[in-house]
Write an enzyme that holds these catalytic residues in place. Structure first.
Site, mmCIF file in Angstrom:
data_model
loop_
_atom_site.group_PDB
_atom_site.id
_atom_site.type_symbol
_atom_site.label_atom_id
_atom_site.label_comp_id
_atom_site.label_asym_id
_atom_site.label_seq_id
_atom_site.Cartn_x
_atom_site.Cartn_y
_atom_site.Cartn_z
ATOM 1 N N ASP A 1 56.648 -47.805 12.891
ATOM 2 C CA ASP A 1 55.267 -47.995 12.452
ATOM 3 C C ASP A 1 54.547 -48.882 13.471
ATOM 4 O O ASP A 1 55.155 -49.315 14.460
ATOM 5 C CB ASP A 1 55.217 -48.599 11.043
ATOM 6 C CG ASP A 1 54.037 -48.042 10.234
ATOM 7 O OD1 ASP A 1 52.894 -48.126 10.734
ATOM 8 O OD2 ASP A 1 54.250 -47.518 9.127
ATOM 9 N N HIS B 1 50.202 -44.239 13.322
ATOM 10 C CA HIS B 1 51.101 -45.389 13.127
ATOM 11 C C HIS B 1 52.037 -45.550 14.327
ATOM 12 O O HIS B 1 53.249 -45.746 14.161
ATOM 13 C CB HIS B 1 51.888 -45.239 11.828
ATOM 14 C CG HIS B 1 51.040 -45.425 10.594
ATOM 15 N ND1 HIS B 1 50.463 -46.644 10.275
ATOM 16 C CD2 HIS B 1 50.657 -44.566 9.621
ATOM 17 C CE1 HIS B 1 49.773 -46.517 9.143
ATOM 18 N NE2 HIS B 1 49.855 -45.262 8.733
ATOM 19 N N GLU C 1 47.735 -40.852 7.611
ATOM 20 C CA GLU C 1 46.789 -41.847 8.120
ATOM 21 C C GLU C 1 46.653 -41.823 9.652
ATOM 22 O O GLU C 1 46.833 -42.837 10.302
ATOM 23 C CB GLU C 1 47.229 -43.241 7.648
ATOM 24 C CG GLU C 1 47.255 -43.351 6.130
ATOM 25 C CD GLU C 1 47.744 -44.702 5.620
ATOM 26 O OE1 GLU C 1 47.237 -45.146 4.570
ATOM 27 O OE2 GLU C 1 48.626 -45.320 6.256
HETATM 28 C C1 ACM Z 1 51.504 -43.867 2.850
HETATM 29 O O1 ACM Z 1 51.550 -44.633 1.878
HETATM 30 N N1 ACM Z 1 50.693 -44.129 3.863
HETATM 31 C C2 ACM Z 1 52.317 -42.680 2.918
#
Ligand code: ACM
Ligand code: ZN
Length: 498
Positions: A167, A227, A291
């Site tokens: 991440d 990410h 995201e």
């Molecule tokens: C998430 O909670 N961004 C998968």
């Protein structure tokens, strides 16, 4: 069903019959097997390890012959099914090797003050995917603690550990082909101190072996295309605009992501995934997909020329193309790709499995399209959301009390039988932005994990909140005996593990 509490088994088995009498445990238990096999010794050793927590003087002897506890091999359609019969003279476990481990977990939970009340259980799970996710990027937790989570999962007959390994705030898996991932991407500057860590291949093999003993599959997650700041801090050339970047010390969603136009991105990710596929023997690899802002892609000449070349009408289609390309790569390695529900946007790779987190709409859509689905909505399955309004609990996310978790049904009513059969199961997620200590993490997870295990295992017609609450009340002593920190759902003035 009767709501009389005659045991404190969680999750509730499909059938439980109380019999007369009691099996009293001697300090040395013997465990027998029909044919000499390592499998029984494994199940026996695990049972011994679990029982010793309750009764430290206990030692198990594995014998081929007459004994107190017999593991008998019995095939069934569901490899996790088992029967468990306790009589005053003997305990008999029937099932496959996986079934034995599920039975051992039930047996350990039934142990009460030096023995077991006689009973007969026939049991099998409702869902094949009974998962817990763990984010080790926002806060890093060593192997010893990861094992604690896996163990408490196994004791609740859960079967899938989703390990979120990369991440913005840290890359946590050593990749032989790219040493800078461990030297640079695994570390961040936190108030002037270097914070982080990563797992070596040996660490990962240790976790895999531990999970395998408990018949828990491990699903690694390597995030893409978003990410990615931790990666980009070591490899800025994989971004659209170049760096420099830093491993993030704050939470959020960042605009700098992998460039979808440069071939170097795919060379890198394929080499990473090749090592990941080799290390993790299971069939699933999670590629994230959530995201991912399209800000940089919109102005990046490489991304724009990729879109032209591939006939993609917008950046959502570019993400879909990105994820599909990685899906084909994973197919070629014999693995199934899983992604968060954003992978639906712009078109879904044909073999992808969808993990529905932004509510259930993504899961419903994917199931109707014929994709396998795992339900993990923020409304019921996010264990970083607070359990109560108590002021000490971290974060300003919503509140998911344990009864909300308990009441969840992972199969949405609007699905017809065919689409419903695509729901593999349910998973809760532990995002650790607000969990800087493991004790706090356990407090956030327990006892909600107990409720989730019943959602995942027990058939809906057998579920009953009041009955669960009564069992849970006794079960807290079990969690305590195993040394876990948990939130007491009834008691005022709780100790809060800051
Ligand atoms: C998430 O909670 N961004 C998968
Ligand atoms: Zn680009």
């Amino acid at each position: 069903m009767s709501t009389e509490v005659i045991h404190s088994l969680i999750p509730l088995p499909q059938s439980f019959r109380k019999d007369e009498g009691r099996f009293n445990c001697k300090p040395t238990l013997t465990i027998a097997f029909e044919t000499c096999s390592d499998a029984v010794s494994h199940a026996g050793k695990l049972l011994e390890e679990w029982l010793k927590v309750r009764q430290p003087e206990l030692t198990c002897e594995v014998l081929n012959g007459s004994s107190d506890i017999r593991f008998l091999e019995e095939n069934s359609d569901n490899e996790e099914a088992y029967t468990l019969t306790i009589t005053p003279d003997q305990i008999t476990i029937r099932g496959s090797q996986t079934g034995w481990v599920r039975a051992a977990a039930a047996l350990v939970m039934l142990y009460d003050q030096g023995g077991w009340n006689a009973c007969h259980i026939e049991d099998a799970p409702r869902f094949s995917w009974r998962g817990m996710h763990l984010d080790v990027c926002r806060h890093f937790y060593p192997v010893r603690l990861v094992k604690r989570l896996i163990d408490v999962m196994a004791l609740h007959r859960m079967n899938t550990f989703h390990w979120h390994l990369t991440d913005d705030q840290g890359w946590r898996i050593d990749i032989k082909a790219f040493p800078p991932l461990s030297n640079i991407s695994a570390w961040r500057d936190k108030d002037g101190e270097t914070y982080g860590g990563y797992y070596t291949a040996e660490d990962i093999r240790e976790v895999l072996a531990y999970a395998q003993e408990r018949k828990i599959q491990v699903v690694p997650e390597i995030e893409m295309p978003g990410h990615a700041l931790a990666t980009l801090s070591a490899f800025p050339e994989l971004s659209c605009a170049g760096g420099p970047f830093q491993v993030s010390n704050t939470c959020g969603i960042f605009d700098d992501v992998y460039c979808a136009g440069k071939e170097a991105t795919f060379d890198f990710l394929e080499k990473v995934l090749e090592e990941v596929c080799e290390l993790f023997p299971g069939p699933y690899i999670h590629v994230g997909g959530d995201e991912c802002p399209k800000t940089r892609w919109k102005t990046c000449p490489d991304c724009q020329s990729r879109m032209k070349q591939e006939g993609l009408k917008d950046e959502n289609e570019l993400q879909s193309w990105f994820v599909s390309r990685m899906g084909r790569f994973l197919d070629s390695k014999g693995k199934h790709m899983i992604g968060w529900d954003e992978i639906l946007e712009g078109g879904l790779p044909p073999t992808a499995i969808v993990m529905s987190w932004r509510g259930v709409a993504g899961g419903v859509e994917a199931a109707r399209m014929g994709h396998d689905v795992i339900m993990s909505p923020t409304t019921h399955c996010y264990f970083d959301y607070r359990q109560s309004t108590e002021p000490e609990e971290p974060g300003n996310l919503g509140i998911i009390p344990i009864n909300t978790v308990y009441d969840y049904d992972p199969v949405p009513e609007e699905l017809d039988a065919k689409a419903a059969s695509r729901v593999l199961g349910v998973q809760a997620n532990i995002w650790t932005e607000r969990m800087p200590s493991w004790k706090l993490l356990e407090y956030m997870v327990l006892p909600r994990l107990c409720a989730l295990s019943e959602v995942a295992w027990t058939s809906p017609k057998q579920k009953n909140w009041k009955h669960f609450e009564d069992r849970l009340n006794r079960h807290l002593g079990f969690l305590k005996a195993y040394g876990y920190t948990y939130r007491h759902p009834l008691r005022e003035n709780r100790e809060f593990p800051l």
